[in-house]
Design a protein around this motif. Structure first.
Motif, PDB file in Angstrom:
ATOM      1  N   ARG A  44      11.635  -9.930  57.944  1.00  0.00           N
ATOM      2  CA  ARG A  44      11.487  -9.723  56.509  1.00  0.00           C
ATOM      3  C   ARG A  44      11.931  -8.313  56.157  1.00  0.00           C
ATOM      4  N   LEU A  45      12.504  -8.167  54.964  1.00  0.00           N
ATOM      5  CA  LEU A  45      12.934  -6.868  54.463  1.00  0.00           C
ATOM      6  C   LEU A  45      12.087  -6.486  53.258  1.00  0.00           C
ATOM      7  N   GLY A  46      11.638  -5.265  53.219  1.00  0.00           N
ATOM      8  CA  GLY A  46      10.905  -4.743  52.070  1.00  0.00           C
ATOM      9  C   GLY A  46      11.785  -3.758  51.330  1.00  0.00           C
ATOM     10  N   VAL A  47      12.113  -4.063  50.082  1.00  0.00           N
ATOM     11  CA  VAL A  47      12.969  -3.183  49.282  1.00  0.00           C
ATOM     12  C   VAL A  47      12.130  -2.020  48.764  1.00  0.00           C
ATOM     13  N   LEU A  48      12.638  -0.809  48.954  1.00  0.00           N
ATOM     14  CA  LEU A  48      11.925   0.387  48.510  1.00  0.00           C
ATOM     15  C   LEU A  48      12.216   0.648  47.035  1.00  0.00           C
ATOM     16  N   ARG A  52      18.598   3.166  44.967  1.00  0.00           N
ATOM     17  CA  ARG A  52      19.531   3.415  46.058  1.00  0.00           C
ATOM     18  C   ARG A  52      19.711   2.201  46.971  1.00  0.00           C
ATOM     19  N   GLY A  53      19.026   1.102  46.711  1.00  0.00           N
ATOM     20  CA  GLY A  53      19.197  -0.112  47.494  1.00  0.00           C
ATOM     21  C   GLY A  53      18.620  -0.038  48.897  1.00  0.00           C
ATOM     22  N   GLU A  54      17.679   0.864  49.116  1.00  0.00           N
ATOM     23  CA  GLU A  54      17.118   1.045  50.455  1.00  0.00           C
ATOM     24  C   GLU A  54      16.072  -0.024  50.771  1.00  0.00           C
ATOM     25  N   PHE A  55      15.989  -0.356  52.061  1.00  0.00           N
ATOM     26  CA  PHE A  55      14.984  -1.313  52.511  1.00  0.00           C
ATOM     27  C   PHE A  55      14.439  -0.903  53.871  1.00  0.00           C
ATOM     28  N   LEU A  56      13.311  -1.513  54.235  1.00  0.00           N
ATOM     29  CA  LEU A  56      12.662  -1.299  55.513  1.00  0.00           C
ATOM     30  C   LEU A  56      12.498  -2.656  56.172  1.00  0.00           C
ATOM     31  N   VAL A  57      12.806  -2.751  57.467  1.00  0.00           N
ATOM     32  CA  VAL A  57      12.568  -3.987  58.214  1.00  0.00           C
ATOM     33  C   VAL A  57      11.083  -4.053  58.515  1.00  0.00           C
ATOM     34  N   GLY A  67      17.405   0.678  56.161  1.00  0.00           N
ATOM     35  CA  GLY A  67      18.753   0.272  55.801  1.00  0.00           C
ATOM     36  C   GLY A  67      18.964   0.415  54.315  1.00  0.00           C
ATOM     37  N   ALA A  68      20.168   0.073  53.880  1.00  0.00           N
ATOM     38  CA  ALA A  68      20.487   0.139  52.457  1.00  0.00           C
ATOM     39  C   ALA A  68      21.643  -0.806  52.152  1.00  0.00           C
TER      40      ALA A  68
END
Length: 91
Positions: A44-48, A52-57, A67-68
């Motif tokens: 699952r990805l959590g969008v921050l 800036r389109g950043e996410f955390l696994v 990631g982004a």
């Protein structure tokens, strides 16, 4: 954001489930051939917050990686950066 992204070593597929949650599955590749995907669980990805389109696994083998989604001048997602490695959107 959903779609397939690829580099010389990985093929990443980002999808959205019915609850709006982002998921990413991955496969190892050699050239155009997939060489391993069995046993690699999706995550699952959590969008921050922010633009800036950043996410955390959030879980799985890649848990904790950042990631982004990279956008072009028109706002279209063209690449996915995972742990600073770029993966081009596959056509």
């Amino acid at each position: 954001m959903a779609g397939v992204f690829a580099s010389s070593l990985l093929r990443l597929e980002v999808s959205v489930d019915d609850d709006g949650e982002l998921h990413m599955s991955l496969a190892l590749r050699s050239g155009d051939e997939i060489v391993a995907s069995d046993g690699i669980e999706s995550c699952r990805l959590g969008v921050l917050s922010g633009d800036r389109g950043e996410f955390l696994v959030l879980d799985g083998a890649l848990e904790g990686l950042m990631g982004a989604f990279v956008r072009d001048a028109n706002g279209t997602v063209t690449e996915l950066s995972l742990d600073t490695r770029l993966h081009q959107r596959a056509v």
